[in-house]
Design a protein around this motif. Sequence first.
Motif, PDB file in Angstrom:
ATOM      1  N   VAL A 169       0.838  -1.202   0.000  1.00  0.00           N
ATOM      2  CA  VAL A 169       0.000   0.000   0.000  1.00  0.00           C
ATOM      3  C   VAL A 169       0.876   1.256   0.000  1.00  0.00           C
ATOM      4  O   VAL A 169       0.620   2.210  -0.749  1.00  0.00           O
ATOM      5  CB  VAL A 169      -0.975  -0.016   1.204  1.00  0.00           C
ATOM      6  N   VAL A 170       1.922   1.256   0.815  1.00  0.00           N
ATOM      7  CA  VAL A 170       2.832   2.407   0.860  1.00  0.00           C
ATOM      8  C   VAL A 170       3.514   2.594  -0.493  1.00  0.00           C
ATOM      9  O   VAL A 170       3.633   3.721  -0.992  1.00  0.00           O
ATOM     10  CB  VAL A 170       3.863   2.234   1.998  1.00  0.00           C
ATOM     11  N   THR A 171       3.930   1.511  -1.134  1.00  0.00           N
ATOM     12  CA  THR A 171       4.574   1.595  -2.444  1.00  0.00           C
ATOM     13  C   THR A 171       3.613   2.169  -3.486  1.00  0.00           C
ATOM     14  O   THR A 171       3.994   3.038  -4.283  1.00  0.00           O
ATOM     15  CB  THR A 171       5.050   0.198  -2.886  1.00  0.00           C
ATOM     16  N   ILE A 172       2.384   1.721  -3.482  1.00  0.00           N
ATOM     17  CA  ILE A 172       1.391   2.215  -4.439  1.00  0.00           C
ATOM     18  C   ILE A 172       1.101   3.694  -4.202  1.00  0.00           C
ATOM     19  O   ILE A 172       0.995   4.474  -5.156  1.00  0.00           O
ATOM     20  CB  ILE A 172       0.110   1.362  -4.361  1.00  0.00           C
ATOM     21  N   LEU A 208       3.930   5.752  -5.673  1.00  0.00           N
ATOM     22  CA  LEU A 208       3.848   5.814  -7.131  1.00  0.00           C
ATOM     23  C   LEU A 208       2.756   6.781  -7.588  1.00  0.00           C
ATOM     24  O   LEU A 208       2.954   7.543  -8.540  1.00  0.00           O
ATOM     25  CB  LEU A 208       3.584   4.421  -7.700  1.00  0.00           C
ATOM     26  N   ILE A 209       1.620   6.778  -6.920  1.00  0.00           N
ATOM     27  CA  ILE A 209       0.533   7.697  -7.283  1.00  0.00           C
ATOM     28  C   ILE A 209       0.954   9.141  -7.079  1.00  0.00           C
ATOM     29  O   ILE A 209       0.680  10.006  -7.917  1.00  0.00           O
ATOM     30  CB  ILE A 209      -0.741   7.356  -6.478  1.00  0.00           C
ATOM     31  N   VAL A 210       1.650   9.424  -5.989  1.00  0.00           N
ATOM     32  CA  VAL A 210       2.107  10.789  -5.718  1.00  0.00           C
ATOM     33  C   VAL A 210       3.094  11.244  -6.782  1.00  0.00           C
ATOM     34  O   VAL A 210       3.019  12.379  -7.270  1.00  0.00           O
ATOM     35  CB  VAL A 210       2.727  10.881  -4.303  1.00  0.00           C
ATOM     36  N   ALA A 261       2.276  14.945 -13.638  1.00  0.00           N
ATOM     37  CA  ALA A 261       1.119  15.474 -14.361  1.00  0.00           C
ATOM     38  C   ALA A 261       0.905  16.946 -14.023  1.00  0.00           C
ATOM     39  O   ALA A 261       0.528  17.745 -14.891  1.00  0.00           O
ATOM     40  CB  ALA A 261      -0.126  14.661 -14.027  1.00  0.00           C
ATOM     41  N   GLY A 262       1.143  17.318 -12.779  1.00  0.00           N
ATOM     42  CA  GLY A 262       1.010  18.714 -12.371  1.00  0.00           C
ATOM     43  C   GLY A 262       2.018  19.603 -13.069  1.00  0.00           C
ATOM     44  O   GLY A 262       1.709  20.730 -13.454  1.00  0.00           O
ATOM     45  N   LEU A 263       3.235  19.099 -13.236  1.00  0.00           N
ATOM     46  CA  LEU A 263       4.244  19.881 -13.953  1.00  0.00           C
ATOM     47  C   LEU A 263       3.814  20.130 -15.395  1.00  0.00           C
ATOM     48  O   LEU A 263       3.966  21.232 -15.915  1.00  0.00           O
ATOM     49  CB  LEU A 263       5.592  19.154 -13.939  1.00  0.00           C
ATOM     50  N   LYS A 264       3.261  19.110 -16.034  1.00  0.00           N
ATOM     51  CA  LYS A 264       2.824  19.258 -17.420  1.00  0.00           C
ATOM     52  C   LYS A 264       1.678  20.255 -17.534  1.00  0.00           C
ATOM     53  O   LYS A 264       1.657  21.080 -18.436  1.00  0.00           O
ATOM     54  CB  LYS A 264       2.402  17.905 -17.984  1.00  0.00           C
ATOM     55  N   SER A 265       0.723  20.194 -16.626  1.00  0.00           N
ATOM     56  CA  SER A 265      -0.406  21.116 -16.714  1.00  0.00           C
ATOM     57  C   SER A 265       0.019  22.541 -16.401  1.00  0.00           C
ATOM     58  O   SER A 265      -0.534  23.488 -16.949  1.00  0.00           O
ATOM     59  CB  SER A 265      -1.531  20.674 -15.779  1.00  0.00           C
TER      60      SER A 265
END
Length: 109
Positions: free
Chosen positions: A27-30, A33-35, A41-45
């Motif tokens: 769960v911590v690994t997932i 990865l999501i963060v 994605a935030g950098l691209k937007s």
Amino acid sequence: MSENHAQITDAEDPPKKSWLSKIIGWVVTIIILIVVVQFIAGLKSDQKAKFVAESRSLAETACAGDAVCLTAVNNRLDTCLELHSESHKTGKFSRKYTLNKESFLTCMK
């Protein structure tokens, strides 16, 4: 002598992880990865938002306060940006936006 030998070589097995600790590890690994994906994605937007804001500023500056022109900027900005701008990758995670200023400003009028 054989008893000492048995005591020295017989090592205890390491304790096995419980299924709960394995699940918590996954769960911590997932979550990590999501963060990371959200950050990229935030950098691209942010890059795209900055490009759109700069293009809007250019068009509003070219209008020089004309109300009809400013209305056209609000109505046509997305269409003209789509027609007269290009984007391409400039690395693994970044994107570069370019604008053909002359044709963009002609489209805005």
